[in-house]
Each structure stands twice: as C-alpha cells, then as structure tokens.
Design an enzyme around this catalytic site. Structure first.
Site, PDB file in Angstrom:
ATOM      1  N   VAL A   1       0.853  -1.188   0.000  1.00 58.33           N
ATOM      2  CA  VAL A   1       0.000   0.000   0.000  1.00 58.33           C
ATOM      3  C   VAL A   1       0.892   1.242   0.000  1.00 58.33           C
ATOM      4  CG1 VAL A   1      -1.858   1.184   1.200  1.00 58.33           C
ATOM      5  CG2 VAL A   1      -1.658  -1.287   1.377  1.00 58.33           C
TER       6      VAL A   1
ATOM      7  N   ASP B   1     -12.128 -11.639   5.081  1.00 57.42           N
ATOM      8  CA  ASP B   1     -10.769 -11.556   5.606  1.00 57.42           C
ATOM      9  C   ASP B   1     -10.683 -10.474   6.674  1.00 57.42           C
ATOM     10  OD1 ASP B   1      -8.087 -12.018   5.961  1.00 57.42           O
ATOM     11  OD2 ASP B   1      -7.457 -10.843   4.221  1.00 57.42           O
TER      12      ASP B   1
END
Ligand code: NAG
Ligand code: NAG
Ligand code: NAG
Ligand code: NAG
Ligand code: NAG
Ligand code: NAG
Ligand code: NAG
Length: 918
Positions: free
Chosen positions: A636, A750
C-alpha cells in the site's frame, strides 16, 4: 365350508395389525433419528456429529418432554441435504414442533405426519426441492397452528380437508407449483391470520367463504391465475393490514369497504382487469402506506377520491382510465416517495403544493392531459430521482429550478408545448442518465453546461427550434450512447471533440444545417443515411456521404481543442467521482476482448487515464519510500495528488489469475463497492489496471491498522477502553451494514486487525470489503483463499461454504484482540477446557491499561467479551448475526455484573452448551 379357515385367517391378520401397531408406537426414537442422520449426505452428517449415544434428548436440535419422549425437532438453517424418507414420524407420537426450514432437503412430505395429533408447528419452507403434494388427510393435524411449506416445488391442490385445521393461524404455501382453486372449506379457519398463496398456479375464483376469516391480517394471492371478482365478503375482514392480489385475472369492482377496519397498510391489485371507480372509503384510509392499482381499467374522477395519508410512501395508479385533476392533498402526504399516475386522462395544472411532499423520489405524471406551466416550486423536491412529465400539454418555459434537482437520473419533458431555452442550470443535474426534451418548441442554443452531466447516456433534443453550434464541450459526455439532435436548426461543424464519444451507438443529426466532417467514432461511422440526411454539407469516409476534402485543417483544430479541454477536466474530475463507472462498463463491453491486454480505469469520473499518470508520478512509480504497509494482495502506498488530496493506493501483485477475471462481474462489483458510503468502511475510489500496474485507490486513513496501533506500547496505551469499545462498535456497524443493509449482502472474508484502520479520532474504518471476491472470483474454491491465519472460522476447514457467519467469527477474534491487546491465539481453543474457563477476565485483558474502576465500562467490557464468545461458536448456526451483535452493542446499558468484576472468570462468560473451538 371354508368359513372356519376364513375366520382364522381374519383373526391372524387382525393380530398382525395389532402387533405392528404396538411395535410402531414403541419404535425406538434414538434409532430412528440415527437412521435418518445416516441417510443424509456426508456434510449433513458432520453437522449432526454431536448426535451420538442413546439419549437424543440432549442432542442439538432435539427437545423432549419429562418422560424423555421427543417433542421438538428443530434444525433450521443447518445445511442439511437428503430426504425425509428414513425419518419415521411414527417414532415421535408426542412431537409438537418440527422445523427443517432453510435446508436443502428434497423428496416427498411423508404421509405419516398426519398421525402427529399434537403437532402445532410444521415448517419445511425454503428447501427448494420438496415435491409431490400435501397429504389429503392433512386435516387430522388438529392442533396445527403453523403450516409453512413455502419455497419448494410442491404441486397439486390444497386438500379440502384443510378446513378441519381449526387451530391454524398461519398457512404459507407461496413459491411452489400448486394449482387448482382455493377450497371453500378454508372459511372454517377462523383463527387464520396469515394466508400466503402467492407465486403459484392457483386458478378459479376466490371462495366467498374467505369472508369468514375474520382474524386475517395478511392475504397474499398475487402472481397466480385467479379470475372472477374479488369477493365483496373481503369487506368483512376488519383486521386486514396487507392485501396483495396483483398479477391475476380479477375482474369487477374493488370492494367498497376495503379499509373498513382502519388498519389497511398495503393494498396492491395491479395488473388485473378491475373496473369501476376508486372506492370511497379509501379517502379516509389514513393507515395506507402502499397502494398499487396500476394496469387495470379503473375509471372515474380522482379530483376528490384521495385524502391525506401521513404514512403513504408509494402510490401507483398508472395505466387506467382515471380523469379529473391532481389534488393539492398529495403535497400533504409527507412521507410520499413515489407518485405515479402515468397514462390516464388527468387534466388541469400540476399543483404547486405538490412541492410540500419533500420525500418524493419518483414523480411520473406522463401521458395525461396536464396543462399550464411546470411550477417552479418543483425545485424544492430536491430528492427527486425520476421526473417524468412527458406527453402532456404543458406550456411556458422550463423552470431553471430543475437545476436544483441534483439527484435526478431521469428527466423527460418531451411532447409538450414548452418554449424558451434549455436552462444552463441543467448542468447541475450531474447524475442525469436520461434526458429527453424532444418535441417541444425550445429555442436558442444548447448550453455548454450540459457537458457537466458526465453520466448522461441518452440525450434527446429532437424536434425543437434549437439553433447555434453544437457546443464542443458536449464531446466530453463520454457515457453518451444515444444522441438525437434531429429536426432543429443547428449549424456549422460538428465539434472534433465528438471523436471522444466512444460509447455512442445511436445517433441522429438529420434535418439541421450542419456541415463538415463527421466524427471518427462508431456511432457516426455506422449511422444510416436517414440519421445524417438533410444537412448543409456533411462529409466523411463512409458510403452514404461524400468524402471530405481538406483533412489538414481539421487536424489542427482538433489539437487545439484538446489542449483547452484537458486541464479543465482535470479539476472537475475530483468533484464528480464515481460517475465513470457506468461509462466504463459500457466501454468495456465493446472494446475488450477476452485474452487480450486490458486497460481498466474504473474511477473518478471519466479521466481515469490522467489519474493513473498522477498516481505513478506521486509514488515515483511505486517507489518503496512511499510504501506505508503491505497486505494480502500487495503493498500500500501513500499518494499526494496534484489537487492536494491524499489517497492510499494498493498495488496488486501481478498474478496470472487476472486473466481469469470475469470482466463484467468484476466491473459491476467495483462499481457496487465504489458506491458504498459508511463511516466505518474505507471508501474505495476506484480501480486502475493496465499491462504495467493494477491498483485500487482508497481513502487514506491516518493512523494505519489496528494491529500496528496495538503493537506499539505507547499508542496502545492511548487507546483507552472508551476508544476500544468504540472500535468494536464501529467494526460491528460496518459488518452489519454490509451483511444486512445492502441489496445483496457483501461478505468480507478476511476480517483481521490488519484490515481495521483507525483515523485521527481512533474511529474504525474497515478496508478491503468485497475485494476478496473480486480478486479471487472463484468463490467456491475457498481453499485458494484462506483468509488470514488465526482469524478464519473453523468450518472453513471442512466446508467450502462461505457465509456471513465467517465474518462473525473473525469479528469475535478481532474483538478479543482489542480487549486483550494481542491476538487471542490459544485462548480460544482453551476456552472449552476447565483451565481456560477458570482464567479470570481481569488477567486476560490488556495489562497496559489501568484497571477499570468505572462500573459502566466494566459492564461493557464484560458484555463485549461475552458477545465475542458467542461469535466464536464453532457451529456457524449458533453465532449471532452482525445485526444482532450491533444491536446488542448499541441498545442501552448492558446488564449489571453478576459478581465483582475481579472475580469474573471466562467460564462465566460462555453460554451454556457452548461449543467453542479454535
Ligand atoms: C434404542 O436404541 C438404542 C441404540 O440403538 C439403544 O441403545 C437403546 O437401548 C434402545 N432403547 C430402547 C428403549 O429400546
Ligand atoms: C369445519 O369444522 C367443523 C368443526 O371441526 C367440522 O365439523 C366441519 O366439517 C368443517 N367444515 C369443513 C367444510 O371443513
Ligand atoms: C361462513 O360463515 C357463515 C355465517 O357465519 C356460515 O353460514 C358458513 O357456513 C361459513 N362458511 C364456511 C365455509 O365456514
Ligand atoms: C359478510 O359480508 C356479507 C356481504 O357483504 C354480509 O352480507 C354479511 O352480513 C357479512 N357477514 C358478517 C358475519 O359480517
Ligand atoms: C370519513 O371520515 C369522516 C369524518 O371522520 C366522516 O364524516 C365521513 O363520513 C367518512 N367518509 C367515508 C367515505 O367513510
Ligand atoms: C415517515 O417515514 C419515516 C422514515 O421511514 C418514519 O420513521 C416515520 O414514522 C414515517 N412517518 C409516518 C407518519 O408514518
Ligand atoms: C371531477 O370532480 C371535480 C370535483 O369533485 C369537478 O369539479 C370536476 O368537474 C370533475 N371533473 C370531471 C371531468 O367530471
């Protein structure tokens, strides 16, 4: 004579009968249940694995009376697959409650059930596959109160013996293949309050005896082949709240006193052959919330037929023969969201008072005889999404106040006598998809502001008196699929920017004064002669037009225009996020072929390409200096865009799987996710992909992940109990929203402390919602995506079925992690051991926090822990839903502590019969 022998034989068979009867009544119930279990498929058997031993009374789903005889069999939502053939009901003569709803069972309903004289509750609904018919002697179930067989493939008719079920309160047979007519004996069921027969093939007329069902509150007969009149005896049903008769062949008048009880909320009878006027009593029926009468042959004057309905949300009277005028009363229905009276003979003006109904989202008065001007008060209906006034006799100018309707998606004023110009304020309606102003007397030129309507898919301005040049800005409406400018007085060249109208498939510019080359885009190049005819001098490289002469001139002018447009669009793009989605789907349909290199820019309006470049620049081609974390799919990065906005960019690891992504599904998923707005969900702005890079663009959340914060002692100490409990609440709110408040549930798959991000105020923002399914669309093959170790629900080890309950489990783990300050690890598996249960809560919670003295917070910590434990139940059926969790967390103060806080052990917090497993 053979008679002695005959007698003997008779005796013998009588004896046989009696022994078999006595053995059946003594049938071993344990054995029967185990035999049935063994007849089910393997997965079902594993769900019923606690069924061992010889005392079924403490098995899951089984209940007994005091002497150990089975009274309850209750296994709804258990994922069971198989038949009931081996379940010999004669073994359960005391059965009261039988519930196998929401499973995958199939086959016939065993006839033996009719012997269960104590049975009050029988539910086989939503199994999809039960077939055959209802046992004809069903009437023997004299105690039966609830019979629910909805959502199967049952056929045949309702046995007339149903009239003997005197205790019945609820009969649900909807969504099957039943046929035949309703037996008159139904009138015997005076306790009945719910009768649901919709979505079948029932026919014939409804028996008048239905008027004897004086306790009926819900009557659903819609979507069948019923005919004949609606029995007027329905007038006798004074507690009716909902009646649905839609989509049948009913004839005759509507019952006069339909609302006599004053409780009627929903009445729908659309798409029948009903004639006559609107019943007078409906005027006083203030309880109404929903009224659908469209698609009948109702006649009469509606000027004073309707009153003021404070609860009314939806009314549709379209496609009838009603006349008279619109009552100002509609404006006083303050909860009205949809008012549809299209295709009748309503005349007079549109009352300005209508603007008081400020909840209106759909107003359809099209195809009537309305006259006068469009009241400018319409600009107060700021939530309108559909405004259809076409095909009337409206006069005057188009009020510029329409520009205030920023949620408008569809606007049609076509086929009226409107004059004046197109107000430039239309450009503010930037969500418009369909705009139709054709067949009016509109003058002047097309305002360039129209190009601000990025999403516009169809634009019809034909048959007006428009003059001037076509504004070049219109070439920016890249979602445009249909453009009709024919029969006006437009002149000069078609702007070169029109080369960018890649989605355009249907175009008509005939009967104008246009000249010069046609744009080099599919819509024009494939246009038939009729769509281009009667202009001043169009040319182009297509058969129906002459070739153009001077190409160099055209090129230079196009270069100039692009230079001017691009910077302007760069600014706008950040204002109008999202609209590009639709456009993208369209573009992909035509441009992308399978197994070919793809560019996808599902973002920020239509200039995804510019953004793509900006992001590469802002991250220096994903230089590690800009990396702020890494997740399951890739790193990220933080990117500062030229506009000053900071975004988080998740660069996806290149993977071969990209080739297998179903593009259409993928894009619609992205669009759905881009649309989500919830304070506890990280906003997804869009997705970019081409051969080089693929990345998702997210809202930037300042403090990063919960895991990072918890693992830093200083930051963790900052995170006091109020903040932690607020994070749990935020997480629950996000999950509850995604599971329950969306048109279709979205499962995260998740949830872990890595995906819960915290902003400057420590408010939780869940990231990566829905992306698991997008990035691994092969959702049946769960093993290819195992979630994050330590957070996944145990059933994923042996089933492929992913449900919301997997998220509930992960929520339980994260909640424990928040309370403990670290991943609970072995604690969860130890909870079922005596050692684990003896552990004290005070020793388990995060030790870096000061001991909690305030009682209120202690109660909340205890309640949250208890809630987390229910979420960690090994059987998904027993976990609460996120909605229940969220409600438990938000409604009121938790119950007082059973003993002093410091003495509460984990065992105290586990519910009875709890099956926690790691
Ligand atoms: C019923 O069957 C079970 C298992 O087959 C057996 O253990 C039990 O003793 C039987 N009970 C009776 C009353 O026959
Ligand atoms: C209605 O119920 C009564 C009492 O149980 C019974 O005698 C009668 O036959 C029933 N009628 C019908 C039409 O089922
Ligand atoms: C309906 O009620 C009427 C009058 O109370 C009675 O005569 C009739 O038999 C009833 N019909 C049925 C089918 O129960
Ligand atoms: C039921 O409706 C019919 C026709 O409207 C009426 O004649 C009758 O008296 C009503 N019966 C009862 C019990 O209200
Ligand atoms: C509606 O209610 C008013 C006052 O409550 C009453 O006077 C009038 O008769 C009612 N009209 C109808 C059609 O029921
Ligand atoms: C109007 O709608 C709102 C929201 O759906 C609801 O809370 C409210 O109770 C409604 N008002 C009336 C009078 O039904
Ligand atoms: C409809 O009713 C209103 C008043 O109730 C009356 O003024 C009007 O003339 C009627 N319209 C027609 C077409 O009969």
């Amino acid at each position: 004579m053979a008679s002695p022998l005959f007698f003997l034989l008779l005796l013998h068979s009588a004896f046989l009968v009696s022994t078999s009867a006595s053995t059946t009544s003594l049938l071993n119930q344990t054995e029967t249940l185990l035999k049935w279990k063994a007849s089910l498929d393997n997965r079902s058997q594993s769900f019923l694995s606690p069924w061992v031993g010889d005392n079924p009374c403490n098995w899951v789903g089984i209940g007994c009376d005091r002497v150990g005889s089975v009274t309850n069999i209750s296994l709804p939502n258990f994922g069971l697959k198989g038949t009931l053939d081996r379940l010999n009901f004669l073994a359960f003569p005391n059965l009261i409650y039988f519930d196998l709803g929401n499973n995958s069972l199939y086959g016939a309903i065993p006839c033996e059930i009719v012997n269960l004289s104590k049975l009050t509750f029988f539910n086989l609904s939503t199994n999809d596959k039960f077939s055959g018919s209802i046992p004809t002697d069903i009437g023997r179930l004299s105690s039966l109160a609830i019979l629910n067989l909805a959502g199967n493939q049952l056929s045949g008719s309702i046995p007339s013996d149903v009239g003997f079920l005197n205790s019945l309160t609820n009969l649900s047979l909807n969504d099957n293949n039943f046929s035949g007519s309703i037996p008159a004996s139904i009138g015997n069921l005076t306790n009945l309050s719910f009768l649901s027969l919709f979505n079948n093939n029932f026919s014939g007329s409804v028996p008048t005896s239905i008027g004897n069902l004086t306790n009926l509150s819900l009557l659903q007969l819609n979507n069948n082949n019923f005919s004949g009149p609606i029995p007027i005896e329905i007038n006798n049903l004074t507690v009716l709240e909902k009646i649905k008769l839609s989509n049948n062949g009913f004839t005759g008048y509507l019952p006069d006193n339909i609302c006599i009880g004053g409780l009627l909320k929903h009445f729908s009878s659309e798409n029948n052959y009903i004639t006559g006027p609107i019943p007078k009593t409906l005027r006083n029926c203030t309880s109404l919330e929903r009224l659908r009468l469209e698609g009948n042959q109702l006649e009469g004057n509606i000027t004073e037929a309707f009153g003021i309905y404070p609860h009314l949300r939806y009314i549709d009277l379209s496609n009838n023969k009603l006349y008279g005028e619109l009552s100002p009363n509609w404006g006083l229905c303050h909860n009205l969201t949809s008012l549809k009276i299209s295709n009748n003979k309503v005349s007079g003006r549109i009352p300005p008072e209508l603007a008081l109904a400020t909840q209106l989202t759909r107003l359809d008065l099209s195809s009537n005889q309305l006259s006068g001007e469009i009241p400018k008060e319409i600009g107060k209906l700021t939530t309108l999404v559909y405004l259809l006034l076409n095909d009337n006799q409206l006069l005057g100018k188009i009020p510029s106040e329409i520009g205030k309707l920023v949620y408008l998606q569809q606007l049609s004023l076509a086929k009226n006598n409107l004059v004046g110009s197109i107000p430039e304020q239309f450009g503010n309606c930037f969500r418009l998809l369909h705009l139709n102003l054709s067949n009016n007397l509109i003058e002047e030129s097309i305002p360039s502001e129209m190009s601000k309507i990025f999403a516009l898919e169809t634009l019809d301005l034909s048959w007006n008196l428009l003059t001037g040049e076509i504004p070049q800005e219109l070439g920016g409406s890249r979602a445009l699929e249909m453009l009709n400018l024919s029969h006006n007085m437009l002149f000069s060249f078609i702007p070169p920017s029109f080369d960018g109208l890649k989605s355009l498939t249907c175009v008509n510019i005939s009967y104008n004064q246009l000249e010069g080359p046609i744009p080099l885009t599919k819509g024009f190049l494939h246009a038939p002669f009729d769509a281009l005819r009667n202009n001043k001098g169009l040319c182009g490289n297509i058969t129906v037009l002459p070739h153009c002469i001077s190409k160099s001139q055209k090129k230079s002018s196009r270069g100039l225009v692009i230079l001017i447009i691009t910077p302007a669009l760069g600014v706008l793009s950040l204002l109008f996020i999202l609209v590009g989605c639709l456009l993208l789907i369209r573009r992909k349909k035509s441009e992308i072929k399978e197994h070919q290199f793809r560019d996808i820019f599902a973002i920020w309006g239509y200039d995804g390409e510019i953004l793509y470049e900006n992001i590469l620049e802002a991250t220096d081609q994903f230089n590690s200096n800009y990396c702020i974390g890494s997740g399951g799919y890739g790193n990220v990065y933080k990117a500062l865009l030229p506009t000053g906005r900071v975004v988080a960019v998740k660069k996806l690891n290149p993977s071969d799987d990209n080739q297998s992504i179903n593009l259409r599904a993928f894009e619609s998923e992205i669009c759905a996710l881009v649309d989500i707005r919830h304070r506890n969900i990280v906003k997804l702005y869009g997705f970019c992909s081409n051969a080089e890079y693929s990345f998702l663009i997210y809202e930037f959340v300042e403090r990063g992940s919960l895991r990072t914060v918890l693992s830093n002692p200083e930051e963790a100490a900052e995170l006091d109990w109020d903040k932690r409990l607020n994070i749990v609440k935020g997480l629950a709110s996000a999950l509850s929203y995604m599971h329950h408040d969306r048109p279709s549930p979205i499962i995260h798959r998740d949830i872990s402390s890595n995906n819960v991000l915290l902003d400057l105020d420590y408010e939780a923002h869940v990231s990566d919602f829905g992306t698991a399914r997008i990035l691994k669309p092969d959702s049946f093959n769960w093993t290819s995506f195992a979630g994050t170790f330590g957070y996944t629900a145990p059933e994923l080890a042996y089933t492929m079925q992913v449900s919301e309950k997997c998220d509930v489990y992960s929520f339980g783990v994260v909640t424990m992690e928040i309370i403990m300050g670290r991943h609970p690890g072995d604690l969860i598996s130890n909870l079922c051991t005596p050692n684990g249960q003896q552990m004290l809560l005070k020793d388990v919670i995060d030790q870096c926090l000061k001991p909690q003295r305030r009682n209120k917070v202690a109660e909340q910590v205890v309640a949250s822990t208890k809630l987390a434990f229910t979420c960690l139940h090994s059987n998904p059926q027993f976990r609460p839903t996120m909605q229940q969790v969220y409600q438990a967390l938000t409604t009121g103060r938790p119950s007082p502590l059973p003993k002093p806080y410091s003495m509460i052990s984990l065992g105290d917090l586990i519910g009875h019969g709890h099956g926690i497993k790691g």
